[in-house]
Design a protein around this motif. Structure first.
Motif, short mmCIF file in Angstrom:
data_model
loop_
_atom_site.label_atom_id
_atom_site.label_comp_id
_atom_site.label_asym_id
_atom_site.label_seq_id
_atom_site.Cartn_x
_atom_site.Cartn_y
_atom_site.Cartn_z
N ILE A 87 0.84 -1.21 0.00
CA ILE A 87 0.00 0.00 0.00
C ILE A 87 0.87 1.25 0.00
N ALA A 88 1.92 1.26 0.80
CA ALA A 88 2.81 2.41 0.85
C ALA A 88 3.52 2.60 -0.49
N GLY A 89 3.97 1.51 -1.09
CA GLY A 89 4.64 1.58 -2.38
C GLY A 89 3.70 2.05 -3.48
N ALA A 90 2.47 1.57 -3.46
CA ALA A 90 1.50 1.98 -4.47
C ALA A 90 1.16 3.46 -4.33
N GLY A 91 1.06 3.93 -3.10
CA GLY A 91 0.79 5.35 -2.87
C GLY A 91 1.92 6.21 -3.38
N SER A 92 3.15 5.80 -3.10
CA SER A 92 4.31 6.55 -3.55
C SER A 92 4.39 6.54 -5.08
N LEU A 93 4.14 5.40 -5.68
CA LEU A 93 4.16 5.29 -7.14
C LEU A 93 3.07 6.16 -7.75
N GLY A 94 1.89 6.17 -7.13
CA GLY A 94 0.79 6.99 -7.63
C GLY A 94 1.13 8.47 -7.60
N ASN A 95 1.75 8.92 -6.51
CA ASN A 95 2.15 10.32 -6.42
C ASN A 95 3.21 10.66 -7.46
N SER A 96 4.14 9.75 -7.68
CA SER A 96 5.19 9.98 -8.66
C SER A 96 4.60 10.06 -10.07
N LEU A 97 3.68 9.17 -10.38
CA LEU A 97 3.04 9.19 -11.70
C LEU A 97 2.21 10.46 -11.88
N ASP A 98 1.53 10.90 -10.85
CA ASP A 98 0.75 12.12 -10.91
C ASP A 98 1.64 13.31 -11.22
N ASP A 99 2.78 13.40 -10.54
CA ASP A 99 3.72 14.49 -10.81
C ASP A 99 4.25 14.44 -12.24
N MET A 100 4.55 13.23 -12.72
CA MET A 100 5.08 13.08 -14.07
C MET A 100 4.04 13.53 -15.11
N PHE A 101 2.79 13.12 -14.94
CA PHE A 101 1.76 13.50 -15.90
C PHE A 101 1.42 14.98 -15.82
N ASP A 102 1.48 15.57 -14.62
CA ASP A 102 1.30 17.01 -14.50
C ASP A 102 2.40 17.76 -15.26
N ASN A 103 3.63 17.30 -15.13
CA ASN A 103 4.75 17.90 -15.84
C ASN A 103 4.58 17.75 -17.35
N LEU A 104 4.17 16.59 -17.79
CA LEU A 104 3.96 16.33 -19.21
C LEU A 104 2.83 17.21 -19.75
N SER A 105 1.76 17.35 -18.98
CA SER A 105 0.64 18.20 -19.40
C SER A 105 1.08 19.66 -19.52
N GLY A 106 1.89 20.14 -18.58
CA GLY A 106 2.39 21.50 -18.66
C GLY A 106 3.29 21.71 -19.87
N THR A 107 4.10 20.71 -20.17
CA THR A 107 4.99 20.79 -21.33
C THR A 107 4.17 20.86 -22.63
N ILE A 108 3.14 20.03 -22.71
CA ILE A 108 2.31 20.00 -23.91
C ILE A 108 1.54 21.32 -24.06
N ASP A 109 1.06 21.87 -22.96
CA ASP A 109 0.35 23.15 -22.99
C ASP A 109 1.24 24.29 -23.48
#
Length: 59
Positions: free
Chosen positions: A32-54
């Protein structure tokens, strides 16, 4: 009666089941802790990608 009490004192199957339950619980907490950490990391990555595309220039 004495034999019944001696057998009960020597029976360790309940202790083994409790140990397995504790191990399974610890593994679940780690997953559960690993999945939460992975989820936060993926969220940050996709936010960064979305900002780059914008910010890409349009033709």
């Amino acid at each position: 009666m004495k034999n019944l009490f001696a057998r009960f004192m020597n029976d360790e199957s309940g202790a083994t089941a409790i140990e397995y339950g504790l191990i399974a619980g610890l593994i679940a907490v780690a997953i559960i802790a690993g999945a939460g950490s992975l989820g936060n990391s993926l969220d940050d990555m996709f936010d960064n990608l979305s900002g780059t595309i914008d910010n890409l220039p349009t033709s």
